[in-house]
Scaffold this motif. Structure first.
Motif, PDB file in Angstrom:
ATOM      1  N   SER A 254       0.816  -1.254   0.003  1.00 38.64           N
ATOM      2  CA  SER A 254      -0.133   0.097   0.002  1.00 38.64           C
ATOM      3  C   SER A 254       0.951   1.224  -0.043  1.00 38.64           C
ATOM      4  O   SER A 254       0.411   2.347  -0.393  1.00 38.64           O
ATOM      5  CB  SER A 254      -0.886  -0.023   0.963  1.00 38.64           C
ATOM      6  N   ALA A 255       2.119   1.201   0.485  1.00 35.17           N
ATOM      7  CA  ALA A 255       3.114   2.237   0.549  1.00 35.17           C
ATOM      8  C   ALA A 255       4.139   2.463  -0.493  1.00 35.17           C
ATOM      9  O   ALA A 255       4.401   3.596  -1.117  1.00 35.17           O
ATOM     10  CB  ALA A 255       3.789   2.114   2.052  1.00 35.17           C
ATOM     11  N   LEU A 256       4.516   1.453  -1.125  1.00 34.12           N
ATOM     12  CA  LEU A 256       5.333   1.311  -2.077  1.00 34.12           C
ATOM     13  C   LEU A 256       4.922   0.589  -3.421  1.00 34.12           C
ATOM     14  O   LEU A 256       4.003  -0.274  -3.314  1.00 34.12           O
ATOM     15  CB  LEU A 256       6.841   0.626  -1.539  1.00 34.12           C
ATOM     16  N   ASP A 257       5.512   0.874  -4.456  1.00 32.94           N
ATOM     17  CA  ASP A 257       5.264   0.132  -5.571  1.00 32.94           C
ATOM     18  C   ASP A 257       6.052  -1.000  -5.988  1.00 32.94           C
ATOM     19  O   ASP A 257       7.463  -1.002  -6.135  1.00 32.94           O
ATOM     20  CB  ASP A 257       5.353   1.162  -7.048  1.00 32.94           C
ATOM     21  N   LEU A 258       5.382  -2.052  -5.983  1.00 34.81           N
ATOM     22  CA  LEU A 258       6.270  -3.338  -6.057  1.00 34.81           C
ATOM     23  C   LEU A 258       6.619  -3.621  -7.512  1.00 34.81           C
ATOM     24  O   LEU A 258       7.307  -4.741  -7.841  1.00 34.81           O
ATOM     25  CB  LEU A 258       5.276  -4.624  -5.631  1.00 34.81           C
ATOM     26  N   SER A 259       6.153  -2.886  -8.596  1.00 36.57           N
ATOM     27  CA  SER A 259       6.459  -3.164  -9.881  1.00 36.57           C
ATOM     28  C   SER A 259       7.963  -2.415 -10.092  1.00 36.57           C
ATOM     29  O   SER A 259       8.653  -2.795 -11.273  1.00 36.57           O
ATOM     30  CB  SER A 259       5.708  -2.463 -10.904  1.00 36.57           C
ATOM     31  N   LEU A 339      13.199   3.625   1.157  1.00 35.28           N
ATOM     32  CA  LEU A 339      11.918   4.123   1.523  1.00 35.28           C
ATOM     33  C   LEU A 339      11.938   5.594   1.353  1.00 35.28           C
ATOM     34  O   LEU A 339      10.541   6.210   0.928  1.00 35.28           O
ATOM     35  CB  LEU A 339      11.555   3.599   2.803  1.00 35.28           C
ATOM     36  N   TRP A 340      12.725   6.467   1.853  1.00 37.17           N
ATOM     37  CA  TRP A 340      12.434   7.971   1.705  1.00 37.17           C
ATOM     38  C   TRP A 340      13.322   8.551   0.654  1.00 37.17           C
ATOM     39  O   TRP A 340      13.745   9.832   0.881  1.00 37.17           O
ATOM     40  CB  TRP A 340      13.314   8.490   3.060  1.00 37.17           C
ATOM     41  N   SER A 341      13.392   7.719  -0.564  1.00 38.93           N
ATOM     42  CA  SER A 341      14.011   8.459  -1.592  1.00 38.93           C
ATOM     43  C   SER A 341      13.120   8.802  -2.693  1.00 38.93           C
ATOM     44  O   SER A 341      11.881   8.362  -2.225  1.00 38.93           O
ATOM     45  CB  SER A 341      14.969   7.473  -2.217  1.00 38.93           C
ATOM     46  N   GLY A 342      13.388   9.556  -3.515  1.00 36.03           N
ATOM     47  CA  GLY A 342      12.504   9.854  -4.798  1.00 36.03           C
ATOM     48  C   GLY A 342      10.987  10.450  -4.521  1.00 36.03           C
ATOM     49  O   GLY A 342      10.904  11.554  -3.599  1.00 36.03           O
ATOM     50  N   LEU A 343      10.150  10.037  -4.962  1.00 35.94           N
ATOM     51  CA  LEU A 343       8.676  10.652  -4.699  1.00 35.94           C
ATOM     52  C   LEU A 343       8.024  10.457  -3.139  1.00 35.94           C
ATOM     53  O   LEU A 343       7.400  11.029  -2.942  1.00 35.94           O
ATOM     54  CB  LEU A 343       7.649   9.971  -5.690  1.00 35.94           C
TER      55      LEU A 343
END
Length: 397
Positions: A254-259, A339-343
């Motif tokens: 729900s928090a991160l994009d697994l793709s 986790l705290w990188s990018g978007l």
């Protein structure tokens, strides 16, 4: 929320009647109630008022269910309800230092205040079904705040990590140390003991590593939900409640994009750590390295290892499961940076730095998504919201 009892469902008519009977002779103040002209501004806090139930239960009881008049906000006053008790005016208010019963002369009016508090407590008990209904209504909407304890949970992880590193480093420094001690028994016999400090220190460092790993997963169970709120994946109380009771993997998704390949890789590594260390240790250490069972064979004692499978746990007699706490913590550190990188970088400012609760109304109306566009926008947004929370805490309306 209902106001002054006008939108309370008919199913609570009997509850409302029972509460009114239970708190009698308390009733809304009116033109026939005896009161000094300056009562509203000069009333003093009574001692008995400190024993009132939580401020929100008192408000829901008097204003929402019974329809008593709320005079609104004043300086350092969140709400004010004038009541009539045996023909005399009293104020029930939520001020900066808590809810209370306010009177003109505390010494004279204190006995009456004791009775008022006792009656309101009775009313609160009877009104419990109404409070449950209010909570259920709130959960189905977005008019909720979600408590944010991410900073505290992460600090716990950091504490155990530091303890692990300190003890681990001490064990390395003392790896060659041997302590030899001479002893004399009660019978005069002499004997010698030999101990190796590094051995005990390594055990302690493993315990700290295990506590650190457990603290990390506890933090992620919390922080993933908050990221989901900031990114619009959870917008209502029901959404948050479902996530809260879901598996760690679903919270992760729900928090991160697994793709994303890197995200998927780290998820798989963390899942392995969770399976090998956290799950088994949390259930009495029946697993991890296969210590729980041995079966007898011509080859000697053979470990029966517990292995997590879909739908439960199975067994295997494969080789010992290797678990390296140091490597596991290295993977965890890699994940935290990812986790705290990018978007997701703006999310760190809100979740880890501000300590502000998550407002589901802002998730629902897109406010958070706009703030998530950049770190600059998030910093500006957090600054403004923090001021609003400070003003509300000080009741500076």
């Amino acid at each position: 929320m209902p106001h002054r009892g006008t939108t309370v469902p008919e199913e609570f008519a009997a509850t409302r009647k029972a509460v009114l009977e239970a708190i009698a002779p308390i009733r809304p103040a009116d033109e026939n109630t005896k009161a000094r002209k300056d009562t509203l501004f000069s009333a003093k806090r009574s001692s008995s008022g400190q024993m009132l139930p939580e401020y929100y239960l008192v408000y829901f009881l008097l204003v929402e269910l019974l329809g008593f008049r709320n005079l609104g906000q004043f300086e350092k006053v969140a709400w004010s309800v004038p009541i009539d008790f045996n023909g005399k005016a009293y104020l029930i208010e939520h001020r900066k230092f808590g809810v209370g019963v306010f009177v003109q002369d505390p010494e004279i009016d204190e006995p009456a205040c004791e009775q008022i508090v006792k009656l309101i407590k009775q009313g609160v008990k009877i009104a419990k079904p109404f409070f449950v209904w209010l909570a259920e209504e709130a959960m189905s909407e977005s008019k909720l705040n979600v408590v944010n304890t991410s900073t505290e949970l992460f600090s716990r992880y950091q504490y155990f990590l530091k303890m692990y590193k300190d003890i681990h480093d001490e064990a390395e420094r003392r790896s060659e140390e041997k302590i030899v001690e001479e002893h004399i028994g009660s019978d005069g016999a002499k004997w010698t003991s030999v101990s190796f400090p590094a051995y005990e220190l390594r055990s302690q460092s493993q315990w700290m590593a295990q506590a650190c790993i457990d603290a990390f997963f506890s933090w992620t169970e919390h922080v993933f939900i908050h990221i989901a709120i900031l990114t619009g994946k959870a917008k209502t109380g029901s959404d948050v409640a479902k996530l809260a009771i879901s598996s760690w993997y679903k919270k992760f998704a729900s928090a991160l994009d697994l793709s994303d390949e890197r995200t998927k890789e780290l998820c798989e590594k963390l899942s392995a750590i969770k399976e090998q260390q956290r799950n088994f240790m949390a259930h009495g250490a029946f697993g991890k390295r296969g210590e729980a069972f041995r079966f007898h064979s011509g080859a000697g004692a053979v470990p029966v290892l517990l292995a997590e499978e879909k739908g439960g746990y199975g067994v295997t007699i494969d080789g010992e499961i290797a678990f390296d706490e140091s490597s596991a913590l290295g993977i965890i550190e890699e994940f935290i940076a990812h986790l705290w990188s990018g978007l997701r970088e703006p999310a760190r400012i809100y979740i880890q730095e501000s300590g502000l609760p998550l407002l589901l109304t802002m998730a629902s109306d897109g406010t958070y998504l706009r703030a998530m566009r950049s770190t600059d926008e998030m910093e500006e947004f957090v600054s403004g919201l923090s001021r609003r929370f400070d003003d509300a805490a000080n009741m500076d309306w």
